[in-house]
Design an enzyme around this catalytic site. Structure first.
Site, PDB file in Angstrom:
ATOM      1  N   TYR A  71     -13.694 -35.238 -15.600  1.00 56.68           N
ATOM      2  CA  TYR A  71     -12.302 -35.692 -15.690  1.00 56.68           C
ATOM      3  C   TYR A  71     -12.195 -37.202 -15.924  1.00 56.68           C
ATOM      4  O   TYR A  71     -11.103 -37.747 -15.944  1.00 56.68           O
ATOM      5  CB  TYR A  71     -11.533 -35.327 -14.410  1.00 56.68           C
ATOM      6  N   LYS A  95     -23.775 -27.323  -9.496  1.00 52.97           N
ATOM      7  CA  LYS A  95     -24.513 -26.556 -10.487  1.00 52.97           C
ATOM      8  C   LYS A  95     -25.705 -27.406 -10.948  1.00 52.97           C
ATOM      9  O   LYS A  95     -25.921 -27.639 -12.138  1.00 52.97           O
ATOM     10  CB  LYS A  95     -23.551 -26.221 -11.650  1.00 52.97           C
ATOM     11  N   ASP A 103     -11.503 -28.590  -8.394  1.00 52.85           N
ATOM     12  CA  ASP A 103     -10.203 -28.204  -8.936  1.00 52.85           C
ATOM     13  C   ASP A 103     -10.139 -26.681  -9.096  1.00 52.85           C
ATOM     14  O   ASP A 103      -9.228 -26.011  -8.610  1.00 52.85           O
ATOM     15  CB  ASP A 103     -10.009 -28.908 -10.286  1.00 52.85           C
ATOM     16  N   ASP A 145      -8.279 -23.758  -6.533  1.00 52.11           N
ATOM     17  CA  ASP A 145      -7.221 -22.894  -7.069  1.00 52.11           C
ATOM     18  C   ASP A 145      -7.580 -21.418  -6.871  1.00 52.11           C
ATOM     19  O   ASP A 145      -6.711 -20.590  -6.604  1.00 52.11           O
ATOM     20  CB  ASP A 145      -7.005 -23.162  -8.571  1.00 52.11           C
TER      21      ASP A 145
HETATM   22 MG    MG Z   1      -5.523 -27.876 -10.590  1.00 52.27          MG
END
Ligand code: MG
Ligand code: NAI
Length: 326
Positions: free
Chosen positions: A120, A167, A223, A227
């Site tokens: 990100y 990972k 993230d 979720d």
């Molecule tokens: Mg999100």
């Protein structure tokens, strides 16, 4: 002591649930000074700027910020706001509540997500019509800062240690550095850790979420996996979050502007009010935070409930019931 709180409701139901959270904070015997500021689609339409400089400056100077949600401009609002508070960790609890229909009612997890780098960080290129690339950044500094926070978090709370989800078997350098640094910091602090590959985590948490408690992850993994956990506890209207920096923090519900119900006064204020409870805890009002949380839990169980939870109450009914139970 007065605490300056920036209030940035944003768009859609942000305009409905953020005032509800402010009402709850206002009902407590704490000296808060609230200053409201604009952000999101509406202000962008007026001024061309989704995050006015005044709003950024306010978040960068207030003790804490309560944010609602932004619509199409969400990324242009929330990423700089997180930067305004120099947030290095996104704290995302995913807890199922009695009385709420959940896929996995036994879920009680907290994600501590790296909030500044990974994929990100924005180093993307379109090289040709055919090829796009992304440079992923992992630093020991950010991994260490996150891990130190995680150690304090488990030591202050009722946690045996934490799980590192990564990972590193494929991304040997970036997730390798992350995993190695986080484990090393935990070791230095006498905090127990275990590790899980993030894809395996996705399966295992669905089958039995009680295997996990505090989960520390790189940005993208945090993230997505948080979720996924939101799905296990039965709804976006329930999930709060905190973006914590060294000197200040920003609190926001995980949900967005809910355009399908915005303006009707029927949004569930629980996520925003639980975010306010996280704000209270951050400012070390532990008793008040616990009182707000208990009032929300009782209201989720006994009602009144909003439409997303099968009820027909309005935002104001739920907010008032929570305030009465404080
Ligand atoms: Mg999100
Ligand atoms: P959303 O969270 O706004 O809505 C998804 C579904 O959940 C909708 O059916 C909505 O009615 C319901 N919902 C969400 N929160 C609720 C609440 N408190 N009470 C009752 N029902 C609730 O996500 P969606 O639809 O993907 O995005 C809508 C807009 O929100 C988009 O413009 C998106 O960019 C923005 N967004 C902003 C975020 C932020 O500011 N942090 C985060 C996520 C989305």
């Amino acid at each position: 002591m007065t605490h300056e709180i920036a209030v940035v409701p944003g768009d859609g139901i942000g305009q409905e649930v953020t005032p509800a959270a402010v009402d709850v904070l206002d009902a407590l015997d704490i000296d808060f000074e609230f200053t409201e500021a604009e952000a999101g689609d509406a202000v962008a339409e007026e001024t061309g700027e989704p995050l006015p400089e005044d709003t950024y400056d306010l978040a960068a100077s207030a003790d804490a910020t309560l944010f609602g949600a932004a619509g199409e401009t969400a990324a242009d609002v929330i990423l700089p706001l997180r930067e305004a508070v120099d947030s290095f960790v996104n704290v995302r609890p995913a807890t199922a509540y009695p009385g709420v229909d959940a896929v996995r009612p036994e879920t009680d997890l907290v994600f501590l997500r790296e909030n500044t780098e990974g994929v990100y960080a924005g180093h993307e290129d379109r090289l040709t019509d055919d090829v796009a690339t992304l440079t992923r950044v992992t630093t020991e500094t950010a991994s260490r800062r996150l891990a130190e926070f995680a150690c304090e978090y488990v030591q202050d709370g009722d946690h045996d240690g934490f799980t590192i989800a990564h990972k590193a078997n494929v991304m040997r350098e970036t997730d390798g550095l992350f995993r190695e640094t986080v484990a090393e910091v935990a070791d230095e602090n006498g905090v127990a850790t275990d590790e899980v590959l993030m894809d395996a985590f996705a399966t295992r948490v669905c089958l039995d979420p009680t295997q996990f408690d505090v989960v520390v992850c790189p940005n993208l993994a945090g993230d997505v996996l948080s979720d996924l956990a939101a799905g296990l506890v039965g709804g976006l209207g329930l999930l709060p979050s905190a973006n914590v920096g060294p000197d200040r923090a920003l609190f926001e519900p995980v949900h967005g502007t809910a355009p399908d119900i915005a303006g009707d006064g029927v949004a569930n204020p629980a996520a925003a009010i639980l975010s306010a409870a996280m704000l209270l805890e951050y400012l070390e009002y532990d008793d008040e935070a616990a009182s707000v949380r208990t009032a929300v839990e009782t209201t989720l169980e006994d009602g009144p409930r909003t439409g997303d939870l099968g009820g027909d109450a309005e935002t104001a009914d739920v907010t008032n019931a929570i305030i009465e139970r404080l």
